[in-house]
Design a protein around this motif. Structure first.
Motif, mmCIF file in Angstrom:
data_model
loop_
_atom_site.group_PDB
_atom_site.id
_atom_site.type_symbol
_atom_site.label_atom_id
_atom_site.label_comp_id
_atom_site.label_asym_id
_atom_site.label_seq_id
_atom_site.Cartn_x
_atom_site.Cartn_y
_atom_site.Cartn_z
ATOM 1 N N GLY A 135 0.825 -1.206 0.000
ATOM 2 C CA GLY A 135 0.000 0.000 0.000
ATOM 3 C C GLY A 135 0.857 1.254 0.000
ATOM 4 O O GLY A 135 0.548 2.243 -0.672
ATOM 5 N N ARG A 138 2.140 1.890 -3.423
ATOM 6 C CA ARG A 138 1.118 2.524 -4.261
ATOM 7 C C ARG A 138 1.003 4.024 -3.937
ATOM 8 O O ARG A 138 0.778 4.843 -4.838
ATOM 9 C CB ARG A 138 -0.230 1.850 -4.036
ATOM 10 C CG ARG A 138 -0.254 0.380 -4.386
ATOM 11 C CD ARG A 138 -0.082 0.133 -5.891
ATOM 12 N NE ARG A 138 0.113 -1.284 -6.148
ATOM 13 C CZ ARG A 138 1.291 -1.861 -6.381
ATOM 14 N NH1 ARG A 138 2.393 -1.118 -6.408
ATOM 15 N NH2 ARG A 138 1.385 -3.148 -6.605
ATOM 16 N N ALA A 139 1.146 4.380 -2.658
ATOM 17 C CA ALA A 139 1.098 5.792 -2.282
ATOM 18 C C ALA A 139 2.279 6.549 -2.880
ATOM 19 O O ALA A 139 2.133 7.678 -3.360
ATOM 20 C CB ALA A 139 1.096 5.934 -0.757
ATOM 21 N N GLU A 141 3.932 5.700 -5.590
ATOM 22 C CA GLU A 141 3.689 5.784 -7.031
ATOM 23 C C GLU A 141 2.731 6.926 -7.340
ATOM 24 O O GLU A 141 2.948 7.709 -8.279
ATOM 25 C CB GLU A 141 3.119 4.461 -7.538
ATOM 26 C CG GLU A 141 4.119 3.316 -7.540
ATOM 27 C CD GLU A 141 3.478 1.975 -7.848
ATOM 28 O OE1 GLU A 141 4.226 1.025 -8.144
ATOM 29 O OE2 GLU A 141 2.235 1.862 -7.774
ATOM 30 N N ALA A 142 1.673 7.025 -6.544
ATOM 31 C CA ALA A 142 0.712 8.117 -6.737
ATOM 32 C C ALA A 142 1.381 9.468 -6.514
ATOM 33 O O ALA A 142 1.115 10.436 -7.232
ATOM 34 C CB ALA A 142 -0.477 7.951 -5.789
ATOM 35 N N ALA A 157 -5.463 11.488 -2.715
ATOM 36 C CA ALA A 157 -5.231 10.338 -3.592
ATOM 37 C C ALA A 157 -4.073 9.488 -3.083
ATOM 38 O O ALA A 157 -4.105 8.252 -3.156
ATOM 39 C CB ALA A 157 -4.955 10.814 -5.014
ATOM 40 N N LYS A 160 -5.424 7.485 -0.176
ATOM 41 C CA LYS A 160 -6.309 6.420 -0.636
ATOM 42 C C LYS A 160 -5.497 5.254 -1.177
ATOM 43 O O LYS A 160 -5.785 4.081 -0.863
ATOM 44 C CB LYS A 160 -7.265 6.940 -1.709
ATOM 45 C CG LYS A 160 -8.279 5.894 -2.162
ATOM 46 C CD LYS A 160 -9.320 6.489 -3.086
ATOM 47 C CE LYS A 160 -10.374 5.453 -3.446
ATOM 48 N NZ LYS A 160 -11.442 6.031 -4.308
ATOM 49 N N ALA A 161 -4.460 5.545 -1.979
ATOM 50 C CA ALA A 161 -3.614 4.483 -2.520
ATOM 51 C C ALA A 161 -2.918 3.710 -1.404
ATOM 52 O O ALA A 161 -2.722 2.497 -1.494
ATOM 53 C CB ALA A 161 -2.576 5.077 -3.476
#
Length: 412
Positions: A135, A138-139, A141-142, A157, A160-161
């Motif tokens: 997770g 992903r954060a 990456e965002a 965002a 959320k990621a």
């Protein structure tokens, strides 16, 4: 003007406002605890930083400039070593991002290994921490994807990621500011004995708007901007959980947004991980009116990131070159050549991953894996007839050695 390394960098400290607290479900706690947590408490109020002007000593300015130069050199080193058109540059960014995510999570006592992370990426791992750290990946990456427009919505965002799949966290709260009071430290039934009580939730939107205005300024040294933005974000504490990891993802976003680094991710959390007590103390000093410790902490972390990150890039490239030598003689259009650079970013693979990420057919993926296994590049590690997994042990050894080196620096 002071020149000592301990010189203050003044920033307006947090102020406080008083609220009344009553435990929501007092019967869940002892009578003594419920009584202790009933009554007035003080919540922090963050000062505006949108128009803050840093007053920095000559010694600190030189330190910040040197750390900035090393970060730029690290980024340039990755580009020079690989070449901007090299198919391994993207995977190199991916593995540095995953390394950064693992270090950021470890600051929060979420520890996992490079292998567990890689297995979790291909849905073969079942370690809770690894899935949680994914997770964080992903954060991050965002954070990089949204770096061109850092705003309240991009911060949401990132959160959320980070949190959407975290076990024990309500998915409905992922990417939403908190709507209740939170605090750090003792006190399960309420905040009256806490070490730090974050601002009341009604103040979050205004504080984040102010923070974004500060981030958008172009007249502040980038590292100072990163450090102060991070400290302010942690003070606002806008989410019920995941604030530290989201705040460190935001740091990556600012570094990319300001053009300080462009080709890779900076493992800056590894530098913070070297002395977490000093990092948390620096956040405390910021709240009390001195940005000096957190600025120096990010400068120190940047130098560590640049030095250890450059070494990590070199050692991963050496693994890549060694693997290329092992498959020399294969046809130039053999799928194994396409798989090889992807292994930098994902050193554990299965056929499903290669089919999804590289667009290979199942038979082409199997032939590539067989060729890489026959040449000693990959090892089949699962030993199963179905759902087989192949791994690049050399890359895992490099990643494990990097993590061990950071731990040794922390212990020392």
């Amino acid at each position: 003007m002071p020149t000592s390394a301990d010189a203050r960098i003044p920033v307006e400290p947090v102020s406080f406002e008083t609220f009344d607290w009553k435990p929501r479900v007092p019967e869940m706690y002892s009578r003594a605890e419920a009584e202790r947590q009933t009554g007035p408490y003080e919540a922090a109020v963050t000062a505006s930083i949108a128009d803050w002007t840093p007053r920095i000593s000559g010694e600190d300015s030189a330190d910040i400039e040197d750390a900035t130069r090393q970060l730029v050199e690290f980024d340039n080193h990755a580009q020079r070593t690989l070449g901007t058109d090299n198919p391994a540059l993207g995977p190199m960014t991916a593995i540095l991002l995953r390394t950064e995510s693992a270090s950021s999570s470890q600051i929060e006592q979420l520890t996992t290994s490079a292998k567990q992370l890689a297995l979790a990426e291909i849905d073969e791992g079942d370690k809770v921490n690894a899935l949680t750290v994914i997770g964080n990946v992903r954060a991050m990456e965002a954070a990089l994807q949204l770096a061109d427009d850092i705003s309240e919505s991009s911060i949401l965002a990132m959160h959320k990621a980070l949190m959407i799949h975290q076990r024990g966290f309500d998915p409905a709260d992922a990417g939403r500011f908190r709507d209740e009071q939170v605090w750090i430290g003792p006190g399960q039934a309420g905040p009256r004995m806490a070490e730090f009580v974050a601002p009341h939730h009604d103040r979050i939107h205004g504080a984040i708007t102010d923070l974004v205005k500060f981030i958008q300024r172009q007249d502040v040294s980038v590292l100072v901007q990163v450090a102060v933005s991070h400290a302010q974000f942690e003070t606002v504490h806008p989410f019920p959980d995941g604030n530290g990891r989201t705040g460190r993802a935001l740091a990556q976003s600012i570094l990319r947004s300001k053009g300080l680094v462009g080709s890779t991710a900076v493992p800056i959390s590894a530098g913070l991980l070297v002395d977490t007590a000093r990092y948390f103390a620096a956040l405390g000093a910021f709240r009390q009116g001195d940005a000096g410790p957190i600025v120096r902490e990010f400068a120190r972390a940047s130098r560590i990131a640049a030095t250890t990150g450059s070494r990590l890039v070199d050692e991963l490239v050496a693994q890549l070159e060694d693997s290329r030598a092992k498959i020399a003689g294969l046809r130039s259009d053999a799928a194994a050549w396409r798989v090889l650079p992807a292994l930098i970013g994902q050193p554990a693979v299965n056929t499903r991953y290669l089919m999804n990420k590289l667009g290979l057919g199942e038979m082409a993926a199997l032939r590539a894996l067989d060729a890489l296994t026959d040449r000693g590049v990959l090892t089949e590690s699962s030993g199963r007839g179905r759902n087989r997994v192949w791994q690049h042990r050399g890359i895992f050894e490099v990643l494990d050695a990097y993590a061990a080196a950071i731990r040794r620096m922390s212990a020392g």
